[in-house]
Design a protein around this motif. Structure first.
Motif, PDB file in Angstrom:
ATOM      1  N   LYS A 190      49.746  76.732  50.349  1.00 26.24           N
ATOM      2  CA  LYS A 190      50.156  77.924  49.605  1.00 26.24           C
ATOM      3  C   LYS A 190      48.973  78.549  48.861  1.00 26.24           C
ATOM      4  O   LYS A 190      48.838  79.776  48.801  1.00 26.24           O
ATOM      5  N   LEU A 191      48.126  77.714  48.301  1.00 22.72           N
ATOM      6  CA  LEU A 191      46.955  78.217  47.601  1.00 22.72           C
ATOM      7  C   LEU A 191      46.013  78.944  48.573  1.00 22.72           C
ATOM      8  O   LEU A 191      45.478  80.013  48.256  1.00 22.72           O
ATOM      9  N   LYS A 192      45.822  78.368  49.746  1.00 19.63           N
ATOM     10  CA  LYS A 192      44.967  79.008  50.749  1.00 19.63           C
ATOM     11  C   LYS A 192      45.545  80.356  51.160  1.00 19.63           C
ATOM     12  O   LYS A 192      44.804  81.355  51.274  1.00 19.63           O
ATOM     13  N   ALA A 193      46.856  80.401  51.358  1.00 17.84           N
ATOM     14  CA  ALA A 193      47.507  81.656  51.748  1.00 17.84           C
ATOM     15  C   ALA A 193      47.386  82.713  50.658  1.00 17.84           C
ATOM     16  O   ALA A 193      47.387  83.923  50.937  1.00 17.84           O
ATOM     17  N   ALA A 194      47.271  82.257  49.397  1.00 17.92           N
ATOM     18  CA  ALA A 194      47.134  83.187  48.268  1.00 17.92           C
ATOM     19  C   ALA A 194      45.682  83.603  48.051  1.00 17.92           C
ATOM     20  O   ALA A 194      45.381  84.322  47.078  1.00 17.92           O
ATOM     21  N   GLY A 195      44.787  83.164  48.924  1.00 16.93           N
ATOM     22  CA  GLY A 195      43.399  83.584  48.842  1.00 16.93           C
ATOM     23  C   GLY A 195      42.507  82.716  47.975  1.00 16.93           C
ATOM     24  O   GLY A 195      41.373  83.111  47.655  1.00 16.93           O
ATOM     25  N   VAL A 196      42.971  81.514  47.613  1.00 16.96           N
ATOM     26  CA  VAL A 196      42.159  80.616  46.797  1.00 16.96           C
ATOM     27  C   VAL A 196      41.043  80.033  47.653  1.00 16.96           C
ATOM     28  O   VAL A 196      41.301  79.497  48.741  1.00 16.96           O
ATOM     29  N   LYS A 197      39.823  80.130  47.172  1.00 16.26           N
ATOM     30  CA  LYS A 197      38.652  79.723  47.958  1.00 16.26           C
ATOM     31  C   LYS A 197      38.681  78.230  48.285  1.00 16.26           C
ATOM     32  O   LYS A 197      38.405  77.829  49.422  1.00 16.26           O
ATOM     33  N   ILE A 198      38.983  77.397  47.300  1.00 18.39           N
ATOM     34  CA  ILE A 198      39.004  75.941  47.493  1.00 18.39           C
ATOM     35  C   ILE A 198      40.368  75.423  47.024  1.00 18.39           C
ATOM     36  O   ILE A 198      40.552  75.134  45.838  1.00 18.39           O
TER      37      ILE A 198
END
Length: 427
Positions: free
Chosen positions: A182-190
């Protein structure tokens, strides 16, 4: 800690360091007849404003006002040089009376240290938290006196969690992976910071081993680096986090902890395993964060990693009584709390821990404190650990790379650890 990457216990082969020139004698008598003790200590500050020397100067001043026949000279060195400084003095036959550094086992195995029961009163010995004092034992005799300690927790960025629609901290590996996706899908780099680089790979490794129900050693102290539980942890990391791009663009094998900490403080990391000093760093950058117990393979991890730095006393100058007097004073509750409170560290004594658990000013440390009694520590009692730790730093990061062989890599480290143990005449 020099905002030390914190208590990594990475001091390797301290007793084998090269000899330094111009070393001074220790433990001499002063002109007034008082016995003079030498203490070499590590600096936990990161600037002249918060150097540990201020603590030692205040403590020694108060001690000497009560014990006029004992003088204590304290030299404070950065963590990058303190272990070698002590090793150099010992190698030159000019050991300090006391040293507060990262590792004790080599000196204990060489018969150079007083044991705890030769120095401390029974009440002082009994006040040590049992899980930590056991980590200071060699062949069931305590030589390493714990000085400060800490545990590790999962840190997460509350702002990024809210952005990704994550409602609570993950408790299992599956939940951690789901949150990372979910974090990756929200554009979180790491989404999840995984530092398996040479700075502190043994720490990150140990946390994942523990979360799988494994660890570095069994109850008898034998190395279990290639156990099924440990292999399971690294296969999961390889396949379910790294391979799916959930640990960011960098190579975990080349990523150091401080790099990930700095990225967390820039708001680029969703989750990572961390220690208390990350709180200060994050707050300084106005990062909204929270902490939670480490996720385990099927639920909250049953154990977390505990870390400690050590005080030790050398026999060479024969000042056992005077050293004991000073150390019994050092471990008084108020003196312990004065140091831990300055650097967001955890006490190593039960009395100080109880006080910290009731002090509202220390509330942010309570979650770390709650983990301490059941924490697992590095096998610092093993003289082989320094070499094993070095091998882990060099090789374990490769176990999570694409097409890697975690079982083969861990087995290689296991074989080297076993060979080191067999070759050690003092094991």
């Amino acid at each position: 800690m020099q905002r030390r990457r914190f208590l990594g216990l990475t001091a390797a082969g301290a007793a084998t360091a090269a000899m330094a020139p111009a070393l001074t004698a220790c433990g001499s008598a002063t002109p007034g007849g008082a016995k003079k003790l030498k203490l070499i200590a590590a600096d936990y500050g990161d600037s002249p404003a918060n150097t540990s020397k201020k603590y030692w100067d205040s403590l020694v001043s108060e001690f000497e006002s009560k014990h006029s026949k004992i003088k204590v000279d304290v030299e404070v060195y950065s963590w990058t040089e303190v272990d070698k400084k002590v090793a150099d003095l010992v190698a030159a036959g000019k050991a300090p009376d006391m040293a507060q550094i990262g590792a004790y086992a080599d000196f204990a195995a060489a018969g150079k240290l007083y044991s705890a029961d030769q120095l401390l009163s029974i009440p002082t010995q009994a006040d040590f938290i049992s899980s930590i004092s056991k980590a200071g034992e060699v062949h069931r005799v305590q030589y390493g006196l714990p000085f400060v300690s800490s545990t590790r927790l999962l840190f997460f960025n509350k702002t990024l969690f809210a952005k990704a629609g994550i409602l609570k901290a993950p408790e299992s590996w599956d939940e951690l992976q789901s949150a990372a996706i979910k974090l990756k899908a929200a554009g979180v780099k790491i989404p999840f910071g995984l530092p398996l680089g040479p700075e502190e790979a043994p720490a990150e490794t140990m946390m994942w081993m523990l979360s799988a129900g494994g660890g570095y050693t069994d109850k008898n102290g034998a190395y279990t680096i290639a156990s099924p539980e440990n292999v399971k942890a690294f296969k999961w990391l390889r396949d379910e986090l790294v391979a799916k791009g959930l640990t960011g663009p960098g190579d975990p094998a080349r990523t150091n902890r401080q790099e990930v900490f700095a990225a967390f403080c820039r708001g680029e990391v969703g989750m990572l395993n961390g220690h208390p000093t990350l709180m200060q760093q994050a707050e300084a950058k106005s990062i909204k964060y929270d902490t939670a117990p480490l996720p385990g393979s099927t639920g909250k991890s049953k154990a977390t990693m505990g870390v400690a730095d050590w005080m030790m006393a050398f026999k060479q100058n024969g000042n056992r009584d005077q050293i004991g007097t000073f150390l019994n004073y050092l471990y008084q509750k108020d003196n312990v709390l004065a140091f831990t409170g300055q650097y967001d560290l955890l006490p190593v004594t039960t009395s100080a821990s109880r006080d910290m658990a009731q002090l509202r000013a220390d509330q942010k440390l309570w979650p770390f404190l709650a983990q301490l009694e059941n924490a697992e520590f590095y096998p610092a009692d093993k003289t082989s650990w320094a070499k094993v730790s070095k091998t882990l730093k060099e090789k374990v990061g490769g176990a999570v790379q694409p097409n890697s062989d975690p079982e083969g890599i861990l087995s290689e480290v296991q074989r080297e650890a076993d060979a080191t143990e067999i070759a050690d005449p003092q094991r």
